[in-house]
Structures are given as C-alpha cells and as structure tokens.
Design a protein around this motif. Structure first.
Motif, PDB file in Angstrom:
ATOM      1  N   GLU A 186       0.839  -1.207   0.000  1.00 21.15           N
ATOM      2  CA  GLU A 186       0.000   0.000   0.000  1.00 21.15           C
ATOM      3  C   GLU A 186       0.874   1.257   0.000  1.00 21.15           C
ATOM      4  O   GLU A 186       0.494   2.280  -0.549  1.00 21.15           O
ATOM      5  N   ILE A 187       2.022   1.143   0.641  1.00 29.40           N
ATOM      6  CA  ILE A 187       2.914   2.301   0.670  1.00 29.40           C
ATOM      7  C   ILE A 187       3.666   2.396  -0.655  1.00 29.40           C
ATOM      8  O   ILE A 187       3.720   3.454  -1.268  1.00 29.40           O
ATOM      9  N   GLU A 188       4.184   1.255  -1.103  1.00 29.45           N
ATOM     10  CA  GLU A 188       4.904   1.246  -2.372  1.00 29.45           C
ATOM     11  C   GLU A 188       3.974   1.634  -3.527  1.00 29.45           C
ATOM     12  O   GLU A 188       4.340   2.411  -4.403  1.00 29.45           O
ATOM     13  N   GLY A 189       2.775   1.109  -3.498  1.00 29.97           N
ATOM     14  CA  GLY A 189       1.812   1.420  -4.552  1.00 29.97           C
ATOM     15  C   GLY A 189       1.087   2.733  -4.323  1.00 29.97           C
ATOM     16  O   GLY A 189       0.226   3.108  -5.091  1.00 29.97           O
ATOM     17  N   LYS A 190       1.437   3.413  -3.231  1.00 26.03           N
ATOM     18  CA  LYS A 190       0.892   4.735  -2.919  1.00 26.03           C
ATOM     19  C   LYS A 190      -0.617   4.763  -2.724  1.00 26.03           C
ATOM     20  O   LYS A 190      -1.248   5.805  -2.896  1.00 26.03           O
ATOM     21  N   THR A 191      -1.199   3.617  -2.397  1.00 27.43           N
ATOM     22  CA  THR A 191      -2.632   3.632  -2.122  1.00 27.43           C
ATOM     23  C   THR A 191      -2.888   3.984  -0.656  1.00 27.43           C
ATOM     24  O   THR A 191      -4.020   4.236  -0.272  1.00 27.43           O
ATOM     25  N   ILE A 192      -1.833   4.011   0.138  1.00 28.85           N
ATOM     26  CA  ILE A 192      -1.987   4.274   1.569  1.00 28.85           C
ATOM     27  C   ILE A 192      -2.574   5.664   1.814  1.00 28.85           C
ATOM     28  O   ILE A 192      -3.331   5.870   2.756  1.00 28.85           O
ATOM     29  N   ASP A 193      -2.254   6.623   0.938  1.00 27.47           N
ATOM     30  CA  ASP A 193      -2.772   7.976   1.116  1.00 27.47           C
ATOM     31  C   ASP A 193      -4.291   7.991   1.059  1.00 27.47           C
ATOM     32  O   ASP A 193      -4.945   8.599   1.884  1.00 27.47           O
ATOM     33  N   ILE A 194      -4.806   7.315   0.066  1.00 28.87           N
ATOM     34  CA  ILE A 194      -6.252   7.339  -0.108  1.00 28.87           C
ATOM     35  C   ILE A 194      -6.914   6.486   0.982  1.00 28.87           C
ATOM     36  O   ILE A 194      -7.958   6.836   1.506  1.00 28.87           O
ATOM     37  N   LEU A 195      -6.270   5.390   1.358  1.00 28.06           N
ATOM     38  CA  LEU A 195      -6.833   4.558   2.430  1.00 28.06           C
ATOM     39  C   LEU A 195      -6.927   5.359   3.725  1.00 28.06           C
ATOM     40  O   LEU A 195      -7.944   5.359   4.413  1.00 28.06           O
ATOM     41  N   MET A 196      -5.831   6.059   4.033  1.00 30.46           N
ATOM     42  CA  MET A 196      -5.809   6.806   5.297  1.00 30.46           C
ATOM     43  C   MET A 196      -6.542   8.140   5.219  1.00 30.46           C
ATOM     44  O   MET A 196      -6.557   8.887   6.189  1.00 30.46           O
ATOM     45  N   SER A 197      -7.146   8.438   4.074  1.00 29.39           N
ATOM     46  CA  SER A 197      -7.988   9.629   4.044  1.00 29.39           C
ATOM     47  C   SER A 197      -9.320   9.322   4.716  1.00 29.39           C
ATOM     48  O   SER A 197     -10.101  10.214   5.017  1.00 29.39           O
ATOM     49  N   ASN A 198      -9.575   8.063   4.952  1.00 30.97           N
ATOM     50  CA  ASN A 198     -10.768   7.656   5.695  1.00 30.97           C
ATOM     51  C   ASN A 198     -10.503   7.754   7.191  1.00 30.97           C
ATOM     52  O   ASN A 198      -9.357   7.745   7.612  1.00 30.97           O
ATOM     53  N   PRO A 199     -11.556   7.834   7.978  1.00 26.98           N
ATOM     54  CA  PRO A 199     -11.324   7.871   9.426  1.00 26.98           C
ATOM     55  C   PRO A 199     -10.904   6.507   9.969  1.00 26.98           C
ATOM     56  O   PRO A 199     -11.670   5.837  10.642  1.00 26.98           O
ATOM     57  N   VAL A 200      -9.698   6.108   9.622  1.00 24.97           N
ATOM     58  CA  VAL A 200      -9.166   4.848  10.154  1.00 24.97           C
ATOM     59  C   VAL A 200      -7.825   5.142  10.814  1.00 24.97           C
ATOM     60  O   VAL A 200      -7.057   5.960  10.324  1.00 24.97           O
ATOM     61  N   SER A 201      -7.574   4.475  11.933  1.00 24.67           N
ATOM     62  CA  SER A 201      -6.303   4.730  12.611  1.00 24.67           C
ATOM     63  C   SER A 201      -5.246   3.793  12.051  1.00 24.67           C
ATOM     64  O   SER A 201      -5.546   2.784  11.427  1.00 24.67           O
ATOM     65  N   ARG A 202      -4.027   4.147  12.313  1.00 27.00           N
ATOM     66  CA  ARG A 202      -2.932   3.296  11.834  1.00 27.00           C
ATOM     67  C   ARG A 202      -2.967   1.939  12.535  1.00 27.00           C
ATOM     68  O   ARG A 202      -2.708   0.908  11.932  1.00 27.00           O
ATOM     69  N   LYS A 203      -3.298   1.977  13.820  1.00 25.85           N
ATOM     70  CA  LYS A 203      -3.399   0.754  14.601  1.00 25.85           C
ATOM     71  C   LYS A 203      -4.419  -0.188  13.949  1.00 25.85           C
ATOM     72  O   LYS A 203      -4.182  -1.377  13.774  1.00 25.85           O
ATOM     73  N   GLN A 204      -5.526   0.424  13.571  1.00 24.13           N
ATOM     74  CA  GLN A 204      -6.597  -0.334  12.954  1.00 24.13           C
ATOM     75  C   GLN A 204      -6.146  -0.971  11.638  1.00 24.13           C
ATOM     76  O   GLN A 204      -6.511  -2.111  11.348  1.00 24.13           O
ATOM     77  N   ILE A 205      -5.353  -0.240  10.864  1.00 28.75           N
ATOM     78  CA  ILE A 205      -4.883  -0.788   9.591  1.00 28.75           C
ATOM     79  C   ILE A 205      -4.054  -2.038   9.837  1.00 28.75           C
ATOM     80  O   ILE A 205      -4.292  -3.085   9.247  1.00 28.75           O
ATOM     81  N   VAL A 206      -3.101  -1.954  10.779  1.00 27.97           N
ATOM     82  CA  VAL A 206      -2.245  -3.115  11.062  1.00 27.97           C
ATOM     83  C   VAL A 206      -3.081  -4.288  11.571  1.00 27.97           C
ATOM     84  O   VAL A 206      -2.980  -5.412  11.068  1.00 27.97           O
ATOM     85  N   LEU A 207      -3.937  -4.019  12.541  1.00 27.13           N
ATOM     86  CA  LEU A 207      -4.731  -5.095  13.143  1.00 27.13           C
ATOM     87  C   LEU A 207      -5.671  -5.739  12.141  1.00 27.13           C
ATOM     88  O   LEU A 207      -5.808  -6.959  12.092  1.00 27.13           O
ATOM     89  N   GLU A 208      -6.314  -4.895  11.336  1.00 23.48           N
ATOM     90  CA  GLU A 208      -7.279  -5.453  10.391  1.00 23.48           C
ATOM     91  C   GLU A 208      -6.601  -6.213   9.255  1.00 23.48           C
ATOM     92  O   GLU A 208      -7.138  -7.193   8.762  1.00 23.48           O
ATOM     93  N   LYS A 209      -5.417  -5.749   8.858  1.00 26.80           N
ATOM     94  CA  LYS A 209      -4.683  -6.509   7.839  1.00 26.80           C
ATOM     95  C   LYS A 209      -4.360  -7.892   8.402  1.00 26.80           C
ATOM     96  O   LYS A 209      -4.466  -8.896   7.709  1.00 26.80           O
TER      97      LYS A 209
END
Ligand code: ATP
Ligand code: MG
Lengths: 338, 269
Positions: free
Chosen positions: B102-125
């Motif tokens: 997501e970082i390499e493909g630069k989709t992380i920006d759009i993903l994190m434009s949502n109200p999601v925390s970083r913790k949540q991203i790691v846990l949910e992945k």
C-alpha cells in the motif's frame, strides 16, 4: 466602522475613508477637487470568520532536508483557499503533514478545532482528501472501490448520486484500466461523496480536460455556497484566479504571501498598449509609461476610464488593454522578491 | 472506536486474497493427496532402505528413522517441507507485502484519508489474513483424512486435528513477523525477501541443531524446534513451550508493528 483606501479616479490620489458597510458617502479629492460618492461594500451575510484550519509554526524536515519551515496561516470556514508555489516548495509536505501522514518536526496545527497530533482519525470524519499522486486500487472496479470507501466512512453519502452524474466514470470497469482523468474523477467523487466540511486537495485538476475542470469549479462554488471549506494546492493560475477567495504562496518551505485574491487583482492593474498617430512622447501617461517600438506601454490599476479619455485626445491607431496576468505576479513571488 | 469492530479493512483484505486463498487451498490439497497417496508404492522400498546409513543421510529431518511408517512419511514429506516451510513461506510472503504494497503502490494515502487509525490498519490486515490460514489448514486436514481412509492406513484423527490446531498459532506467528516487516519496510519485495530469509534460516538452524548435537541450542531460535509434527501425530504430545512461543511472538510482533507504524512517517516519493 471600516477603513478603506480609495484612489481618486482622476488623479489617482489615495485617500483613506471611514464608514460602515453599505454606507454611501460623499467625497472630495483633496488634490484635484473632483467630487463624487463612494459606496462601502455590503458585509456579506456568510462572512467567513471562523478559522477551520489553523497552522502554527509548522515545520517538517525529512532528516536534514527541509520540507516546510515555520508555516503559520489559517483557512476560514466557507472559503476556497489556494495554496501555490513552485515545484518542491513544500505544498505536498504541508498537506500531508496536516493530514497526519507525516509527523511535524515542530509546530502544531488544528483542523475544526482539533489538534492534528491527537485527533487525526476524528478529524478525518469531517475532512475529505484528494492526494496529489492519486493511486487507487487497480484490482477493484470503480463501484467496488466506492462501496469499500463508503463502508469505511460509515456515513450517509448524500452527494454520491450527484457526483456520479457530474463526473461519470465507468463504474463496472477495473480501475486499472481507467485513464488518468477517470482516476482523478473517482478521486474527486470519493473525497466529496459524504459531503465533508473541509476538502483538502493536492493539485486536483491535473488530468482533467477543460470541460471537466469547468464542471469541477462549478461544483466547488456550490460547495462553498453551502459553507464548506476547500483548501487546495495548484499550479494552474487561471483556476486559482477563477475560484479562490484567498491564496497562500509558499517558496522554499516558507510562506511568502497570504492575500485576498481581490486585493491581489487590485495590485495587478491593467496593461495598456497604444499606438498613436502623433509622436508617442507627446502623450503624458503615468510614471511607469514606456515607449517601445513606437508603442506606448503602461500599467494602471482601476482607472481605465480616465486613461481612455486622456487617449481620446489623440488619434489611436491601435489599442490593447489587458489584465496583467496572474503569471506575472506569481513569477515575481516564485523568483523571490528582488 | 466503533469503527474498529466493523472490520471493513479486514474484509477487503480477505477479498483481495480470495483468489490466492483458493489457489493455495487446491494446491495444498493436491499436494497432500499426492504425497499421502504415494505412500503405499514407496512403503516396501522404504522399509528395505531403512538402514543406519540411509537414516544418517536424512538426519537433518526430525524422526528420519520413521520414514517407512505412514505417520513418519507424512510428517517428513508433507508436514516438514510443504507445510511448515513452504506454506509458511507463502503466508510470510503475503503478510510481509500486505502493508508495504500500500505504501509502495501509494494507495496508503487514499486509504488513510478515511477515518481509520494506523493501529486499525495493522490489526485489520492481520485479521484479514486469518481466514486464509484457517481455510487452507482445515481443507488439507480433510484431504489427509480422506486419503488415509481410502488407503486404509491407521492414523489418530484426534492427533491430526491437534496438528492442525497447533498450526494456527504457528502460522499466526509467521504472518505477524511478516506484518512487522511490512510495517517497517516500504519496498514489498525487500520486505518479503527478509521474511523468506528468516523462515529458511529457521529451517536451516533446526536442521543443524538436529545434525550436530554441539549446536543443539541453536534449535531454540527456530520455530520448527517447537512444533514436532511427528510427536503430535504419533503420540499426541503437545509442546506447551511451543504454543507459548508462537503466541508470544504473534503478540510481540503485532504490538511492534503497531507501535512502529504509528510512529513512522508515511513518505511517498
Ligand atoms: N520523502 C522525502 N524525502 C526527502 N525529501 C523530501 C521528501 N518529500 C519531499 N521532500 C523535499 O521536500 C521539499 C518539498 O517537497 P514537496 O513535495 O512538499 O513540494 P511541492 O510543493 O509539493 O512540489 P510539487 O509542486 O513539485 O508537487 C522538496 O525539497 C523535496 O525534495
Ligand atoms: Mg506536490
């Protein structure tokens, strides 16, 4: 009571006048004694007053490389704020720091009254974002992507239908196969679909054709009317001119100008280029008048009527009056004040 | 806070890996069927070959001396290589690329434009990868049961279930290490290579510790040391220390991934 500087339409003498919004007052130019009225502008009912983005001494270094330094500015509720600057000036850095992707080296910022350092997830409930380097999930179709993001917003999506109508995209095709403009449209749709209070965008019109740009500007104006705030970076000066209320110019990581677009336009003035039958030297124009290749050139702000009347005493062979392009002003800032 | 329980990122992660899950499931089912099914044709020659020299040449595998038994054959051919190593590599590869991509493909920006925390991203992945583990794990178990019944071999099915139950914390530990790499390294290829190196490294370390008793302590650094599929399958022996190791590694790596991911700058250049 407000104080406004008014220029005499005849002799350009600048005087300060005091009055209330909407008030009409009599004026006599102390210099050339011309008599006239001045109407103070009405106070608009939706006066943007509340600051929804407040940036205080924000600094971001990438290791030793400066991204932005000591930025201080604020964006008011209900305004369209344009953020300009040459390549590498720090626009993207500012935006990505504001939105919590980068941790500031120094300083702080508040969005909707909440500190970005502690409340970024909450802030994002009310803030939309279009990244500069827009990368969407290529393996999803447009519809799957919007469904996914809709579920992450966990809100009503009141603008989705309208947006899909304005920016129609092939929803059932994989995003991988979208053209650049289609991707940009999808980026716009996702940012605005839940009708957030603020939308922050990094060069949002890149890739859009002129027709779509127009539609996009109209849409932004509509959002502004509803009291929504727009903050965006741009290199396209004409769009900034068309839609922004205020602009900030950043250069080398530092803010070099923060202006009302109206004020800026006033500063700009108009460029006259005249060819007269008589010898050009016979005409006495303003101080900045130059004669080039037999053409009279001068810049003047506002008082076109006066100069046209002055010119009417001569035989005009050719006359060109045009607005000083924003470009000239920006190049002045971009290159650094001499 | 209620967002974190809606598991939308986990669900999407699951969907994203749905095809891979199906492919891996069939691949491992086929592999299990093939190896287990092969046993009768190998049995005779294996029994004949079982002299000390032959065993010696295979002693980098645990319980090489049991190769001629059905359980020994299964653990040696199937569980030790395809299960504990190859499948772990697959899972590790997937986990170690799942945030990095997501970082390499630069989709992380759009993903994190949502109200999601970083913790949540790691846990949910992390959570999004669990169904894949469970599906592959138990579908292979079913195939083994089927083949065993068909071959009329004897196998303790409770112990088989236990092997596959212990496999879950084992694979969770693997993907949590992968996720930790994924949260730290932006380049998904680099991150995956690190992960694979660690898994192969653990396999080699375990083999060395089995071959050379001088290096026995090395084994403690390998996951394989804590999961002896033969002992579980044959004797129902559960290595409690192993379970503790797998679960602790999972928890520690997840916390590490969250803490690092929260602290880091997400740079896109
Ligand atoms: N990840 C990074 N690592 C190191 N330096 C960076 C990084 N990202 C940006 N910079 C530097 O920070 C400065 C500001 O860059 P930024 O991307 O914010 O500029 P910009 O105004 O958005 O430019 P552009 O108009 O080209 O998009 C530049 O000098 C850039 O080289
Ligand atoms: Mg930029």
């Amino acid at each position: 009571m407000t104080n406004i500087i008014v220029a005499c339409p005849q002799c350009k003498y600048q005087m300060s006048v005091q009055g209330n919004p909407g008030e009409r007052i009599e004026l006599i130019c102390p210099k050339c004694k011309i008599y006239g009225f001045f109407q103070f502008p009405e106070e608009s009912s939706t006066a943007p007053t509340e600051d929804v983005i407040v940036v205080k001494n924000l600094t971001k270094y990438y290791g030793k490389i400066k991204g932005i330094e000591d930025l201080t500015f604020s964006v008011r509720k209900g305004e369209i704020f344009g953020f300009l600057g040459p390549n590498g000036a720090g626009k993207t850095t500012t935006i990505r720091t504001l939105l919590g992707y980068l941790h500031p080296t120094n300083g702080e910022a508040y969005i909707l009254g909440k500190n970005i350092a502690h409340n970024i997830v909450n802030i994002k409930r009310d803030v939309g974002y279009i990244p500069g380097e827009l990368n969407l999930y290529g393996h999803l179709t447009g519809r799957q992507f919007l469904d996914y993001f809709g579920s992450l917003r966990n809100k009503q999506l009141p603008l989705l239908t309208d947006l899909l109508q304005i920016f129609d995209v092939p929803l059932d095709r994989k995003i991988k196969g979208y053209s650049r403009g289609m991707k940009q449209k999808l980026g716009i749709i996702q940012a605005f679909m839940d009708d957030p209070d603020i939308v922050i965008m990094d060069e949002p019109t890149s890739g859009l054709d002129p027709l779509l740009q127009q539609k996009f500007y109209d849409f932004l104006r509509g959002q502004k009317k509803k009291g929504k705030t727009i903050f965006f970076s741009s290199h396209v000066l004409s769009e900034v001119d068309k839609i922004c209320d205020r602009i900030g110019i950043i250069r080398n990581g530092k803010l070099v100008a923060l202006e009302d677009v109206e004020t800026l336009k006033e500063k700009m003035g108009k460029l006259f280029r005249v060819k007269i039958k008589e010898r050009p030297e016979k005409f006495t124009g303003p101080k900045n008048m130059k004669v080039r290749d037999g053409l009279i050139e001068f810049v003047t702000s506002g008082d076109i009527d006066y100069w046209v009347k002055q010119l009417s005493h001569y035989t005009i062979l050719d006359l060109e009056i045009h607005a000083f392009s924003l470009e000239d002003i920006f190049i002045h800032y971009y290159e650094g004040q001499a | 806070m209620n967002n974190i329980f809606r598991l939308k990122i986990a669900l999407q992660t699951m969907k994203d890996y749905w095809k891979i899950t199906i492919i891996l499931t069939f691949l491992f089912m086929a592999m299990a069927a093939m190896y287990a099914g092969m046993f009768p044709s190998f049995e005779k020659s294996l029994i004949e070959m079982m002299d000390s020299e032959f065993i010696e040449s295979f002693n980098f595998f645990p319980h090489a001396d049991q190769m001629h038994t059905y359980v020994g054959f299964l653990t040696l051919e199937l569980y030790n290589i395809f299960w504990l190593l190859l499948l772990a590599i697959m899972f590790g590869f997937i986990a170690s690329s799942c945030i990095a991509k997501e970082i390499e493909g630069k989709t992380i920006d759009i993903l994190m434009s949502n109200p999601v925390s970083r913790k949540q991203i790691v846990l949910e992945k992390f959570m999004g990868l669990i169904p894949m583990i469970i599906i592959i794990n138990f579908s292979m178990m079913v195939v083994i049961i089927g083949i065993t019944v068909a071959l009329n071999e004897s196998l303790n099915y409770v112990n088989l279930l236990v092997v596959h139950l212990i496999s879950i914390p084992y694979f969770l530990a693997v993907i949590s290490i992968g996720l930790l790499f994924s949260a730290i390294i932006d380049d998904k290829m680099k991150s995956s290579i690190f992960m694979i190196a660690i898994l192969i490294g653990m396999f080699i370390i375990n083999s060395i510790s089995l071959m050379a008793s001088d290096y026995e302590v090395l084994g403690f650094f390998s996951f394989l040391h804590y999961f002896d599929t033969f002992n579980v399958l044959e004797f129902g022996e559960i290595d409690g220390a192993g379970l503790v190791v797998f679960i602790s590694v999972t928890v520690i790596c997840l916390i590490g991934a969250i803490v690092y991911f929260e602290k880091r700058d997400i740079e896109i250049t």
